[in-house]
Every structure is written in structure tokens, then in C-alpha cells.
Design a protein around this motif. Structure first.
Motif, short mmCIF file in Angstrom:
data_model
loop_
_atom_site.label_atom_id
_atom_site.label_comp_id
_atom_site.label_asym_id
_atom_site.label_seq_id
_atom_site.Cartn_x
_atom_site.Cartn_y
_atom_site.Cartn_z
N ALA A 1 -6.19 17.02 8.27
CA ALA A 1 -7.14 16.87 9.56
C ALA A 1 -8.47 17.43 9.09
N ARG A 2 -8.50 18.49 7.88
CA ARG A 2 -9.75 19.29 7.66
C ARG A 2 -10.70 18.43 7.10
N VAL A 3 -10.28 17.11 6.72
CA VAL A 3 -11.44 16.26 5.97
C VAL A 3 -11.45 15.02 6.87
N GLN A 4 -10.89 15.04 8.21
CA GLN A 4 -11.05 13.86 8.89
C GLN A 4 -12.48 13.38 9.29
N GLN A 5 -13.32 14.52 9.31
CA GLN A 5 -14.82 14.09 9.60
C GLN A 5 -15.71 13.92 8.18
N ASP A 6 -15.18 14.28 7.04
CA ASP A 6 -15.90 14.46 5.99
C ASP A 6 -16.21 13.00 5.51
N GLU A 7 -17.68 12.87 5.48
CA GLU A 7 -18.25 11.45 5.30
C GLU A 7 -17.73 10.89 4.07
N GLY A 8 -17.76 11.57 2.78
CA GLY A 8 -17.18 11.11 1.84
C GLY A 8 -15.93 10.71 1.62
N ASN A 9 -14.97 11.56 2.11
CA ASN A 9 -13.82 11.50 2.45
C ASN A 9 -13.40 10.11 3.28
N ARG A 10 -14.12 9.99 4.51
CA ARG A 10 -14.12 8.80 5.10
C ARG A 10 -14.37 7.37 4.40
N TRP A 11 -15.38 7.39 3.43
CA TRP A 11 -15.93 6.29 2.94
C TRP A 11 -14.90 6.02 1.91
#
Length: 315
Positions: free
Chosen positions: A279-289
Motif C-alpha cells: 500500500a505504501r507505493v500505491q500512489q507512486d507513479e513509477g511503481n504504477r507505471w
């Protein structure tokens, strides 16, 4: 002096006075009264033990101490502002970062060649690391930010994780081309009588195949047992052993090792393969990409991402 001794708002006021050199202008910018600015400045003077600003023509003039302090304070506030307001619009072509994915040796064979081919075109500055999901505490590593994504059959990742089903992994029988079983329908009797290469991959979901066979009393002649899948192609290529392996792995091994695959004479339970992230990287754009790229490359028709470990359709 400790940082806790200084109010951040006082440093913001100091920076504005350095820029404007007029108390009235700073009061208007910070929605304060002029006496309020004067009182705050007096408090900062006491904290730092310096007048900081003295009256001058048309406003205030910084002291030598203020001039020395100005650049470090400005840099610190700029750094804090950037951290609290990250840039948006992740551009994979310009990104420079390393991302770590937890996966098994099967995952490295099935996913990495295609994923790296995509990254070389769309994100040449992104490097990948992989870690075995059995060699680290994957839940802790992802919660602490050391692992960005995980792919596989990972029932241990529950609360605090999002998941997206990629596909259901079926199992097939794999053997060398020219094997005696190649030109005849594979019956259960023939499968049981053949000599088997068995992979005992501890800590992975693929052990469910052996558990399923044992529960149903299906016996086979095991000639060789190995702890991982990396040697399967080499061994099958030069022997008459057969192996029961995930279908996508079999498809990757067939051509380079001159192997054939066929349906099993029994129906084994499919293994649900998921993409998971904390959940900590749910909004991270690189992770999302990167999640989007994995889904685009490998997912069958699947539902939208959901949190793991709850009662509303989650694990």
C-alpha cells in the motif's frame, strides 16, 4: 541548538524577509499583521542570538549572520517543499531508477525476457533487480520499500498489499523431442510408468502439484528430484525423463531445449499468479507505471486491483 527549538514558520518568515526586506510586504504575503511579524522576528532573534535584521533605508537590512544563514535555510526549505510536493507526470523515457521485483526462478524465465525487451524501448534508464521470494521475508522487504513488486503465487502477502490477478497457471507434461511418449496420446498409465524429474521448490505455490497427487494417491516413478526449475531444460533435453511443469515455463523452454509439451492425463488445480505491491507505493507513479507494463504484457482478462486480506472478495 536542536531543530525542535525552532518553529518552521519562523524560518519561512526569515526567508521572506531576506527576499523582500520590508516587514509590511512580508506581513501581507503571510496574512499576518505587522506587529505579528515583529513579534515572530523577535522570537527568532532570541532563539538564534542575533538581531538578524536592522532598520535601513526603505525597510530592513540583514546582519552578517543572516547573510550566512540565508542560503542553507533556503536550500533546506526548498528540499522540504520538493519532498512534500513531488513532481507529477512520470516520464519513463527520462526516468533513472532501479526497481526490485520478487519472483521465483520460473518468473525470471517467463517474465524477464519480455519485460526487459519492453523496458529497453520505453524506459531505457530503469534497471531491474530480482530477489527470490523464498530467500527473503518478502512482506517486510516490500513494507520497507526494498522490493517494489512481487509476481507469483504468494498467499503469504495479505494485509497491507494490493493484488492483481495476471493469469491462472496450468500444468503440462514436458519431455524431449523424439521421446517415446511424443507420438501417442498420453494416458495416465503411461505417465505413471515413465521416469519423472520432480522439482521440489520449497516455499513456492508450485508444491501444490505434489500435494494434490499425494492426496489422491497418484504415484509416479521419480528418478530425479531437484530444488529449482533452472536445470529442467538441460536435463530433459538429454534424458528420457518427463516433468510436470507450469505451462508458460514449458513454452519458454520448448524451443531452446528442443522439448515437446502435451496436456496431462489428469486435471491438476491451476495456480493463480498475481502481481502484488504494498500500500505504501500505491500512489507512486513509477511503481504504477511498471505495474501497468506487467499487466499489459502478461495479464489475461482480470478484475481491477484490490487490497489483499479482506472479506470483500480479497485474499
Amino acid at each position: 541548538m536542536e531543530l525542535s527549538d525552532v518553529d518552521l514558520n519562523l524560518l519561512l518568515l526569515f526567508q521572506r524577509l531576506m527576499q523582500e526586506r520590508r516587514v509590511s510586504t512580508v506581513a501581507e504575503q503571510m496574512n499576518m499583521s505587522q506587529p505579528g511579524v515583529s513579534n515572530a522576528l523577535a522570537k527568532l532573534r532570541r532563539r538564534l542570538g542575533d538581531p538578524l535584521f536592522v532598520r535601513g533605508p526603505g525597510g530592513v537590512v540583514p546582519t552578517p549572520f543572516s547573510l550566512r544563514l540565508a542560503q542553507p535555510v533556503s536550500q533546506a526549505l526548498a528540499t522540504l517543499h520538493a519532498a512534500l510536493n513531488p513532481e507529477t507526470g512520470f516520464d519513463p523515457l527520462l526516468a533513472r531508477r532501479t526497481m526490485t521485483i520478487g519472483m521465483t526462478d520460473i518468473g525470471e524465465v517467463v517474465f524477464l525476457p519480455t519485460l526487459l525487451e519492453r523496458l529497453s524501448r520505453e524506459a531505457p534508464g530503469i534497471a531491474l533487480n530480482t530477489v527470490r521470494d523464498t530467500s527473503v521475508n518478502l512482506s517486510d522487504e516490500m513494507a520497507n520499500g526494498r522490493v517494489d513488486l512481487a509476481i507469483g503465487l504468494l498467499p503469504q502477502l495479505k494485509g497491507g498489499f494490493y493484488q492483481r490477478r495476471l493469469f491462472d497457471q496450468r500444468y503440462v507434461c514436458l519431455f524431449r523431442r523424439g521421446h517415446p511418449l511424443e507420438d501417442t496420446p498420453l494416458t495416465l498409465a503411461a505417465w505413471r510408468e515413465a521416469e519423472h524429474l520432480v522439482v521440489v521448490s520449497a516455499g513456492t505455490g508450485h508444491g501444490q502439484v505434489d500435494e494434490w497427487l499425494k492426496r489422491r494417491g497418484v504415484r509416479r516413478q521419480v528418478r530425479l528430484t531437484v530444488p529449482h526449475f533452472m536445470s529442467v531444460g538441460y536435463i530433459l533435453q538429454r534424458t528420457d525423463l518427463i516433468a510436470t511443469v507450469p505451462e508458460r515455463l514449458a513454452q519458454q523452454l520448448a524451443t531452446p531445449f528442443s522439448l515437446s509439451l502435451c496436456a496431462l492425463p489428469m486435471t491438476l488445480p491451476a495456480a493463480p499468479i498475481h502481481l502484488l505491491w504494498h500500500a505504501r507505493v500505491q500512489q507512486d507513479e513509477g511503481n504504477r507505471w511498471l505495474r501497468g507494463e506487467v499487466i499489459d504484457l502478461f495479464a489475461d482478462a482480470v478484475p481491477r486491483a484490490r487490497k489483499a486480506g479482506s472479506a470483500d472478495g480479497r485474499k
